[in-house]
Design a protein around this motif. Structure first.
Motif, PDB file in Angstrom:
ATOM      1  N   UNK A  42      -2.807  41.115  34.839  1.00  0.00           N
ATOM      2  CA  UNK A  42      -4.151  40.876  35.390  1.00  0.00           C
ATOM      3  C   UNK A  42      -4.077  40.020  36.660  1.00  0.00           C
ATOM      4  N   UNK A  43      -3.240  38.992  36.636  1.00  0.00           N
ATOM      5  CA  UNK A  43      -3.136  38.141  37.823  1.00  0.00           C
ATOM      6  C   UNK A  43      -2.382  38.843  38.957  1.00  0.00           C
ATOM      7  N   UNK A  44      -1.553  39.818  38.620  1.00  0.00           N
ATOM      8  CA  UNK A  44      -0.928  40.653  39.657  1.00  0.00           C
ATOM      9  C   UNK A  44      -2.009  41.400  40.423  1.00  0.00           C
ATOM     10  N   UNK A  45      -2.941  42.004  39.700  1.00  0.00           N
ATOM     11  CA  UNK A  45      -4.051  42.732  40.328  1.00  0.00           C
ATOM     12  C   UNK A  45      -4.926  41.785  41.143  1.00  0.00           C
ATOM     13  N   UNK A  46      -5.146  40.585  40.619  1.00  0.00           N
ATOM     14  CA  UNK A  46      -5.948  39.581  41.333  1.00  0.00           C
ATOM     15  C   UNK A  46      -5.287  39.224  42.661  1.00  0.00           C
ATOM     16  N   UNK A  47      -3.969  39.024  42.637  1.00  0.00           N
ATOM     17  CA  UNK A  47      -3.254  38.662  43.861  1.00  0.00           C
ATOM     18  C   UNK A  47      -3.308  39.782  44.892  1.00  0.00           C
ATOM     19  N   UNK A  48      -3.285  41.033  44.432  1.00  0.00           N
ATOM     20  CA  UNK A  48      -3.404  42.151  45.358  1.00  0.00           C
ATOM     21  C   UNK A  48      -4.743  42.121  46.092  1.00  0.00           C
ATOM     22  N   UNK A  49      -5.780  41.662  45.394  1.00  0.00           N
ATOM     23  CA  UNK A  49      -7.111  41.627  45.986  1.00  0.00           C
ATOM     24  C   UNK A  49      -7.344  40.393  46.854  1.00  0.00           C
ATOM     25  N   UNK A  50      -6.784  39.260  46.449  1.00  0.00           N
ATOM     26  CA  UNK A  50      -7.210  37.993  47.056  1.00  0.00           C
ATOM     27  C   UNK A  50      -6.100  37.167  47.699  1.00  0.00           C
ATOM     28  N   UNK A  51      -4.844  37.608  47.623  1.00  0.00           N
ATOM     29  CA  UNK A  51      -3.759  36.791  48.171  1.00  0.00           C
ATOM     30  C   UNK A  51      -3.465  37.188  49.610  1.00  0.00           C
ATOM     31  N   UNK A  52      -3.799  36.327  50.579  1.00  0.00           N
ATOM     32  CA  UNK A  52      -3.631  36.688  51.986  1.00  0.00           C
ATOM     33  C   UNK A  52      -2.217  36.497  52.520  1.00  0.00           C
ATOM     34  N   UNK A  53      -1.391  35.702  51.853  1.00  0.00           N
ATOM     35  CA  UNK A  53      -0.032  35.452  52.345  1.00  0.00           C
ATOM     36  C   UNK A  53       0.973  35.577  51.208  1.00  0.00           C
ATOM     37  N   UNK A  54       2.208  35.843  51.575  1.00  0.00           N
ATOM     38  CA  UNK A  54       3.268  35.952  50.585  1.00  0.00           C
ATOM     39  C   UNK A  54       4.010  34.624  50.483  1.00  0.00           C
ATOM     40  N   UNK A  55       4.246  34.183  49.238  1.00  0.00           N
ATOM     41  CA  UNK A  55       4.934  32.911  49.035  1.00  0.00           C
ATOM     42  C   UNK A  55       6.028  33.086  47.990  1.00  0.00           C
ATOM     43  N   UNK A  56       6.791  34.132  48.164  1.00  0.00           N
ATOM     44  CA  UNK A  56       7.808  34.479  47.169  1.00  0.00           C
ATOM     45  C   UNK A  56       8.851  33.382  46.998  1.00  0.00           C
ATOM     46  N   UNK A  57       9.397  32.886  48.103  1.00  0.00           N
ATOM     47  CA  UNK A  57      10.464  31.882  48.023  1.00  0.00           C
ATOM     48  C   UNK A  57       9.965  30.611  47.349  1.00  0.00           C
ATOM     49  N   UNK A  58       8.730  30.211  47.683  1.00  0.00           N
ATOM     50  CA  UNK A  58       8.156  29.001  47.082  1.00  0.00           C
ATOM     51  C   UNK A  58       8.010  29.164  45.574  1.00  0.00           C
ATOM     52  N   UNK A  59       7.549  30.334  45.143  1.00  0.00           N
ATOM     53  CA  UNK A  59       7.382  30.588  43.712  1.00  0.00           C
ATOM     54  C   UNK A  59       8.728  30.553  42.993  1.00  0.00           C
ATOM     55  N   UNK A  87       8.836  45.091  46.034  1.00  0.00           N
ATOM     56  CA  UNK A  87       8.461  45.497  44.679  1.00  0.00           C
ATOM     57  C   UNK A  87       9.302  44.798  43.625  1.00  0.00           C
ATOM     58  N   UNK A  88      10.611  44.711  43.868  1.00  0.00           N
ATOM     59  CA  UNK A  88      11.490  44.062  42.888  1.00  0.00           C
ATOM     60  C   UNK A  88      11.165  42.587  42.747  1.00  0.00           C
ATOM     61  N   UNK A  89      10.938  41.917  43.876  1.00  0.00           N
ATOM     62  CA  UNK A  89      10.684  40.479  43.793  1.00  0.00           C
ATOM     63  C   UNK A  89       9.337  40.223  43.120  1.00  0.00           C
ATOM     64  N   UNK A  90       8.346  41.054  43.384  1.00  0.00           N
ATOM     65  CA  UNK A  90       7.044  40.888  42.741  1.00  0.00           C
ATOM     66  C   UNK A  90       7.176  41.042  41.235  1.00  0.00           C
ATOM     67  N   UNK A  91       7.928  42.050  40.843  1.00  0.00           N
ATOM     68  CA  UNK A  91       8.156  42.295  39.421  1.00  0.00           C
ATOM     69  C   UNK A  91       8.911  41.137  38.779  1.00  0.00           C
ATOM     70  N   UNK A  92       9.961  40.661  39.463  1.00  0.00           N
ATOM     71  CA  UNK A  92      10.785  39.590  38.911  1.00  0.00           C
ATOM     72  C   UNK A  92      10.039  38.264  38.827  1.00  0.00           C
ATOM     73  N   UNK A  93       9.251  37.958  39.844  1.00  0.00           N
ATOM     74  CA  UNK A  93       8.518  36.693  39.847  1.00  0.00           C
ATOM     75  C   UNK A  93       7.490  36.645  38.723  1.00  0.00           C
ATOM     76  N   UNK A  94       6.813  37.757  38.498  1.00  0.00           N
ATOM     77  CA  UNK A  94       5.870  37.811  37.384  1.00  0.00           C
ATOM     78  C   UNK A  94       6.598  37.816  36.054  1.00  0.00           C
ATOM     79  N   UNK A  95       7.731  38.507  36.025  1.00  0.00           N
ATOM     80  CA  UNK A  95       8.477  38.666  34.775  1.00  0.00           C
ATOM     81  C   UNK A  95       9.113  37.362  34.307  1.00  0.00           C
ATOM     82  N   UNK A  96       9.282  36.393  35.213  1.00  0.00           N
ATOM     83  CA  UNK A  96       9.851  35.101  34.811  1.00  0.00           C
ATOM     84  C   UNK A  96       9.049  34.501  33.658  1.00  0.00           C
TER      85      UNK A  96
END
Length: 249
Positions: A152-169, A120-129
């Motif tokens: 809006x794109x957070x919600x989109x990723x919840x629906x359509x993002x099949x893999x996590x790429x936190x480190x890459x982002x 949750x923290x990383x998702x928030x931080x990555x978007x918050x950048x």
């Protein structure tokens, strides 16, 4: 605007940005009124503002609920972000050292959250950048627009993002900050454009939410072992989808 309505609006938007509210989640007026100790009129005021910001919708059957963007709406949202965020960088002549320092600190916190496995923290931080970048550059209107688009794109990723790429982002963010620090604004803008394209490319826009996911889980034989059946998310009206991932942006 009424402070109570502002608090409701901010709480819901922040929870979406943190990946804690799923697309399709029903937002009951009475429950929100009870939670925030306000009237349903104040809740409705907040919901209408969130509707104008493209975050919630209302229907006679479901009441207020968090939007579930279609594949076409997903493409439009990412295209809009590319235009706005790269355009913002193209307008810069120089980036103050204090802004670079602040962005570096933000990326360092992203890395800590990723290393700790704090989804949750990383998702928030990555978007918050992206929000933090606009805010640090002093454009309040663009900050608000980018915040809404990021939700809006957070919600989109919840629906359509099949893999996590936190480190890459997070590496992408680090490269953008390095370009800004070096004074290479065109490079920073190009890297931002590539970053947003990369996030969009990681989505599976052919995937469709499973409207029967909750019922399927309810009627699964394993549900009846040792406990009475219950439907996760029933309390808040959340819809369960075939892909449920925190936004890695």
């Amino acid at each position: 605007m009424n402070p109570a309505a502002a608090n409701i609006e901010e709480a819901i938007l922040s929870a979406i940005l943190a990946g804690r509210i799923n697309p399709g989640t029903r937002l009951g007026e009475q429950k929100l009124a009870d939670l925030f100790s306000v009237s349903r009129t104040r809740v409705r005021e907040a919901m209408m503002r969130l509707e104008t910001r493209g975050v919630v919708q209302v229907s006679a059957r479901r009441g207020w609920y968090v939007v579930e963007p279609s594949a076409d709406e997903a493409r439009e949202a990412f295209q809009t972000r590319r235009v706005i965020e790269t355009g913002l960088l193209h307008t810069l002549r120089a980036v103050p050292p204090a802004v670079v320092k602040s962005l570096k600190e933000h990326v360092a916190i992203e890395r800590e959250a990723i290393a700790a496995g704090d989804v949750h923290s990383r998702a928030c931080l990555l978007g918050d950048f992206h929000i933090h970048l606009a805010d640090a550059l002093g454009n309040r209107l663009l900050t608000e627009i980018i915040r809404d688009l990021t939700a809006r794109t957070t919600l989109i990723s919840m629906l359509y993002q099949p893999t996590e790429k936190a480190a890459e982002s997070s590496h992408d963010h680090e490269d953008i900050v390095a370009a800004l620090e070096a004074g290479d604004i065109p490079l920073a803008a190009r890297l931002m454009d590539e970053h947003i394209q990369k996030v969009e490319a990681g989505l599976d826009l052919t995937a469709k939410p499973d409207p029967l996911a909750g019922l399927r889980e309810l009627l699964s034989p394993s549900t009846f072992v040792g406990a009475p059946p219950s439907m996760p998310g029933a309390a808040n009206g959340a819809h369960h989808h075939s892909h449920s991932h925190a936004k890695e942006d």
